[in-house]
Design an enzyme around this catalytic site. Structure first.
Site, mmCIF file in Angstrom:
data_model
loop_
_atom_site.group_PDB
_atom_site.id
_atom_site.type_symbol
_atom_site.label_atom_id
_atom_site.label_comp_id
_atom_site.label_asym_id
_atom_site.label_seq_id
_atom_site.Cartn_x
_atom_site.Cartn_y
_atom_site.Cartn_z
ATOM 1 N N SER A 64 0.804 -1.217 0.000
ATOM 2 C CA SER A 64 0.000 0.000 0.000
ATOM 3 C C SER A 64 0.843 1.277 0.000
ATOM 4 O O SER A 64 1.581 1.540 -0.934
ATOM 5 C CB SER A 64 -0.951 -0.039 1.202
ATOM 6 N N ASP A 276 -2.839 6.125 -3.106
ATOM 7 C CA ASP A 276 -1.657 5.512 -2.501
ATOM 8 C C ASP A 276 -1.129 4.464 -3.483
ATOM 9 O O ASP A 276 -1.595 4.359 -4.613
ATOM 10 C CB ASP A 276 -1.963 4.915 -1.122
ATOM 11 N N ASP A 278 -1.350 1.253 -3.930
ATOM 12 C CA ASP A 278 -2.205 0.220 -4.527
ATOM 13 C C ASP A 278 -3.591 0.751 -4.860
ATOM 14 O O ASP A 278 -4.502 -0.020 -5.155
ATOM 15 C CB ASP A 278 -2.301 -1.004 -3.614
ATOM 16 N N ASP A 280 -6.063 2.170 -3.133
ATOM 17 C CA ASP A 280 -7.269 1.955 -2.323
ATOM 18 C C ASP A 280 -7.462 3.069 -1.291
ATOM 19 O O ASP A 280 -8.285 2.956 -0.397
ATOM 20 C CB ASP A 280 -7.261 0.576 -1.652
ATOM 21 N N GLU A 370 -11.217 6.600 6.967
ATOM 22 C CA GLU A 370 -10.113 7.027 7.807
ATOM 23 C C GLU A 370 -9.613 8.369 7.283
ATOM 24 O O GLU A 370 -9.826 8.702 6.118
ATOM 25 C CB GLU A 370 -8.980 6.005 7.770
ATOM 26 N N ALA A 371 -8.921 9.123 8.130
ATOM 27 C CA ALA A 371 -8.425 10.431 7.709
ATOM 28 C C ALA A 371 -7.508 10.324 6.504
ATOM 29 O O ALA A 371 -7.410 11.245 5.686
ATOM 30 C CB ALA A 371 -7.706 11.115 8.859
#
Length: 415
Positions: A64, A276, A278, A280, A370-371
């Site tokens: 990731s 990022d 990968d 996601d 998530e942030a």
């Protein structure tokens, strides 16, 4: 189980002395050179899981947002979800077992999880663009093969694409076609219909600058570009041809440093976003007329989506239970705004996407981000069925149009 073959292949993927790893929120992650035995053993585990649930299981080779020198692996359950928590312990046991214990651990897992040894096993495999990923993917293939499993290697794919393939295959095509073309067609169609509902501010074309983190997102966006509507123009940066993966770029860099990635020149009020490694995670950002940087992180994305969804649900007139799920790391002002102004319940869970995901599944409509930009919207099966029915049969035009927008959102986000 062919014990001699297992012993022979295991010796080709030896465990480094003294190394101990834990299956975390996103599987195993560490330096790539330490992961050969883990990849082989996760191939073994995927076969056991496939046999236990009589379904295809996915394995994604990626780390990731981690540096290029790292790598990792995670398993994907039948409906495109993360590995069931009860199997995380088995993954950790297998990864840390000494060579002489491996056969015994496999036998114990089969007993505890009621694995049917005679069941056929099927595994879907994908990987990111790290230099180490192809070699580590071969280790996975060795693990799958030694226990008699079949695999389909999708090669270079984003993590969401592999999740999609697994879900499509196990739902026998009801969710979509288990091909890259099927993925592009489904998402682009839903996206095209969705943006028809948004004001254009007189723009004939909509431009988006995309930081691809020098990762797999650049390759797959290039493939997907012909499927986009003609008025949407994407411009790719950090496409992996010059710099290293996640190096001064990517969603995590932008979020942590609160500034644009290297290699992306921003002009005032331009739309920009970052993936990022990968693809996601996603965060959005722009500069105002004064040159100030504004980040639309996961908390803000969740808030905007919640406002949008609440307005649509009110138009539809259905009483659906909606909630936002956050962790303790969420911005407190976003929590207060959601609860006090938007009037949407907020629930807090332990850090980790798997905890957010499981809690969001308790509601008709669950929103979590998530942030760092990792998140989605979940619609329960009952809510999805009701919305699709309204989009097709509702006589009231306003209700039917609102239901159609929700239907397009379902197609877009249920990955």
């Amino acid at each position: 189980m062919d014990c001699e073959a297992l012993k022979k292949y295991s010796a080709l993927h030896p465990k480094p002395a003294g190394l101990t790893l834990q299956y975390g929120t996103a599987g195993f992650r560490t330096k790539a050179e330490q992961l050969d035995h883990v990849m082989f053993r996760m191939g073994l585990l995927a076969v056991l899981r496939s046999k236990a649930v009589s379904s295809t299981i996915g394995i994604m080779v990626t780390a990731s947002h981690n540096p290029e020198e790292d790598n990792g692996v995670k398993l994907v359950d039948p409906l495109g979800e993360m590995l069931h928590p009860s199997w995380e312990e088995y993954a950790t046991q297998l990864a840390n077992a000494e060579e002489q214990e491996l056969q015994k651990i496999i036998t114990e897992i089969c007993q505890k999880a009621a694995v049917n040894q005679h069941e056929e096993a099927s595994v879907f495999l994908g990987r990111d663009t790290r230099p180490s990923s192809e070699k580590l993917a071969q280790s996975v293939r060795d693990g799958v093969s030694v226990l008699g499993g079949r695999y389909h290697d999708y090669g270079l794919v984003t993590t969401p694409q592999l999740h999609y393939m697994v879900c499509c295959w196990n739902t026998h095509g009801q969710y979509g076609k288990a091909t890259l073309e099927g993925y592009y067609e489904k998402l682009s169609k839903a996206f095209t219909e969705l943006i028809k509902q948004s004001p254009t501010s007189g723009e004939s074309q909509r431009h988006l600058k995309i930081d691809c983190a020098n990762g797999i997102g650049a390759l797959k966006l290039s493939e997907m570009e012909p499927y986009f509507p003609k008025e949407v123009l994407i411009h790719l940066y950090n496409d992996g041809t010059k710099e290293k993966l996640n190096h001064f770029c990517g969603a995590d860099f932008v979020k942590v440093h609160q500034k644009p990635p290297r290699g992306l020149d921003m002009k005032p009020n331009e739309r920009c976003c970052s993936f990022d490694g990968d693809a996601d995670r996603i965060v959005y950002y722009y500069k105002d007329a004064a040159g100030r940087f504004h980040l639309m992180d996961g908390d803000k994305i969740a808030t905007l989506i919640s406002i949008f969804l609440k307005e649509l649900l009110a138009k539809v007139g259905e009483t659906l239970r909606m909630a936002v799920v956050q962790t303790a790391y969420a911005n407190g002002s976003s929590t207060r705004y959601l609860e006090e102004t938007v009037k949407v319940p907020v629930h807090c869970v332990k850090t980790g996407v798997k905890h957010l995901h499981h809690k969001a599944q308790e509601f008709d409509v669950g929103v979590y981000f998530e942030a760092n930009g990792h998140g989605t919207v979940l619609f329960s099966k009952a809510a999805e069925t009701k919305i699709r029915q309204l989009a097709k049969e509702e006589k009231d035009n306003e209700k039917r149009e609102a239901a159609k927008v929700l239907e397009n959102m379902i197609d877009l986000v249920n990955q």
